[in-house]
Structures are given as C-alpha cells and as structure tokens.
Design an enzyme around this catalytic site. Structure first.
Site, PDB file in Angstrom:
ATOM      1  N   GLY A   9       0.827  -1.201   0.000  1.00  0.00           N
ATOM      2  CA  GLY A   9       0.000   0.000   0.000  1.00  0.00           C
ATOM      3  C   GLY A   9       0.860   1.249   0.000  1.00  0.00           C
ATOM      4  O   GLY A   9       2.093   1.187   0.050  1.00  0.00           O
ATOM      5  N   HIS A  50      12.985   9.865  -2.956  1.00  0.00           N
ATOM      6  CA  HIS A  50      13.405   8.672  -3.703  1.00  0.00           C
ATOM      7  C   HIS A  50      14.770   8.898  -4.338  1.00  0.00           C
ATOM      8  O   HIS A  50      15.631   8.025  -4.287  1.00  0.00           O
ATOM      9  CB  HIS A  50      12.369   8.316  -4.773  1.00  0.00           C
ATOM     10  CG  HIS A  50      11.183   7.580  -4.238  1.00  0.00           C
ATOM     11  ND1 HIS A  50      10.977   6.249  -4.478  1.00  0.00           N
ATOM     12  CD2 HIS A  50      10.142   7.990  -3.476  1.00  0.00           C
ATOM     13  CE1 HIS A  50       9.864   5.872  -3.890  1.00  0.00           C
ATOM     14  NE2 HIS A  50       9.330   6.913  -3.277  1.00  0.00           N
TER      15      HIS A  50
END
Length: 173
Positions: A9, A50
């Site tokens: 998720g 990221h």
C-alpha cells in the site's frame, strides 16, 4: 535473470524494500515512471526523497517505454502504479477518446510482454490498490481494475513476489 514484484500500500515501505533487493549491484538502472509535477510541492518532495536514497552509481531513466526493461543488467522499476497512470493518460483513457481502451490494452500487453521477456534482473514496485474501498468514480474504478490486472499478470510470471505492510516485507512466492 529474475523478475521480482514488490507490492504494498501507500507508504508501506515497498520502494525501500525493492531498493534493498538490488543494493550492492553496480549496474542498476532506476526506471522512474513519474516525473515531478509542476506546482506540486508535495509530489516534488516524494520524488526528491526517492532520488536522495539512490546510490550515485545508479543510472536513472525517466520513461514509460516498456522496451527499457529489455536492456539487461539490473533494472529497478518504481513504479508500475505511476506507469499505468501514465499509460492511461497517454492513450486518452482519462478523456474518453475513441479507441482509448484498445490503445491502453496494447500498451499494457507491451509492458507485460517486456517483463516476461527481459534478460535483465528486474525488481518492480507496484501499489496493491484492491484492498481499499471501491472508488466512487468510473475513472477510479478503471484505474484500480487496470492496475490490479497488470499486477496479476506480472505476478504470474515473476520469480519472486513480495508484499510489504508497515515496513515488513512478506515473501508470497
């Protein structure tokens, strides 16, 4: 060669787990399927986080071209979720253009075929969106259903499948 699918998720830790699966490899190509969105500071922070985690030796490609999976070496795809959203945009699904669903099906087939045929060691990250509520809108349901189908098809030919919950990776296959 191996194909590894990491599902989870939102904010589950799936990207960090996927990155750990390729740590130590010197030939990593990070296939980023989403770029920063102008005027969206929150998205820019996510993309920046990221980028900051990636080792400097990794090569980054920002693309939605499935042929980039055929390069060889080690490829980390983050993420199939944003890839599918981009394909839906590129094929005209969001604006209900004539033939859009057929174009989308063709692009999805190309993605799945590239995954199945790749000579690379590929680790792909994707959201598991089927655990939540049924989306209220047609577009939301179409996205959820399309991503669910893509995830099933990728998992069907994967050598390993992981599910990450609350930062805890569980191997499914």
């Amino acid at each position: 060669m191996s194909r590894v699918l990491v599902l989870g998720g939102s904010r589950s830790g799936k990207s960090a787990h996927a990155e750990s699966l390729v740590t130590g490899r010197g030939d990593v190509v990070y296939l980023a399927t989403s770029t920063p969105i102008p005027d969206d500071a929150e998205w820019a922070r996510r993309v920046g986080a990221h980028r900051a985690r990636r080792p400097a030796a990794w090569t980054t490609l920002e693309t939605t071209a499935p042929s980039d999976l055929l390069r060889g070496g080690t490829v980390l795809v983050d993420s199939v979720t944003t890839w599918v959203a981009a394909l839906m945009d590129e094929t005209g699904v969001w604006t209900a253009e004539p033939g859009a669903l057929d174009r989308l099906a063709g692009r999805v087939d190309a993605l799945v075929n590239a995954w199945a045929m790749t000579p690379a060691h590929v680790v792909a990250v994707s959201d598991e969106v089927g655990l939540g509520v049924v989306p209220e809108t047609r577009a939301g349901r179409l996205f959820r259903d399309t991503l669910g189908e893509v995830n099933q098809r990728l998992a069907g030919t994967a050598d390993e499948v992981w599910f990450v919950v609350a930062g805890l990776p569980q191997r499914l296959r």
